[in-house]
Design an enzyme around this catalytic site. Structure first.
Site, short mmCIF file in Angstrom:
data_model
loop_
_atom_site.label_atom_id
_atom_site.label_comp_id
_atom_site.label_asym_id
_atom_site.label_seq_id
_atom_site.Cartn_x
_atom_site.Cartn_y
_atom_site.Cartn_z
N CYS A 31 8.74 46.61 -5.70
CA CYS A 31 9.44 47.75 -6.31
C CYS A 31 9.99 48.70 -5.24
O CYS A 31 9.23 49.29 -4.48
CB CYS A 31 8.44 48.46 -7.23
SG CYS A 31 8.90 50.11 -7.74
N CYS A 34 8.87 52.33 -5.45
CA CYS A 34 7.44 52.38 -5.08
C CYS A 34 7.29 52.45 -3.56
O CYS A 34 6.43 53.16 -3.03
CB CYS A 34 6.69 51.16 -5.58
SG CYS A 34 6.70 50.97 -7.38
#
Length: 101
Positions: A31, A34
């Site tokens: 991600c 992230c």
């Protein structure tokens, strides 16, 4: 204090039974947002001794992700006295993350 890797084995002791507020970062290695939040969360962990900071990899801990109803990542949650006090989804700058605490 460094970031604690949270899993279902240490969740109760590190999060639910913590005597300090806990900032949880729900993330996945693939991600992009992230990966942007990760260094900020680590920085906060190193700067603040009054809180615990934990990371939960949603791919490795699907039960914990389901328990928190994680639908999108990154999701940040603040746990106080074993309950969710605050949570946000998506990238946030450091100031907004600290404001959650």
């Amino acid at each position: 204090m460094s970031v604690i890797k949270i899993n279902k084995e240490n969740f109760a002791s590190e999060v639910l039974n913590s005597n300090k507020p806990v900032l949880l970062d729900f993330y996945a290695d693939w991600c992009g947002p992230c990966r942007m939040v990760g260094p900020i969360v680590s920085e906060i962990a190193n700067e603040r001794s009054d809180i615990k900071v934990g990371k939960i990899n949603v791919d490795e801990q699907p039960e914990l992700a389901a328990q928190f109803g994680v639908m999108s990542i990154p999701m940040l949650a603040v746990i106080k006295d074993g309950k969710i006090a605050n949570q946000v989804v998506g990238y946030r700058p450091k100031e907004q993350i600290e404001a959650m605490l």
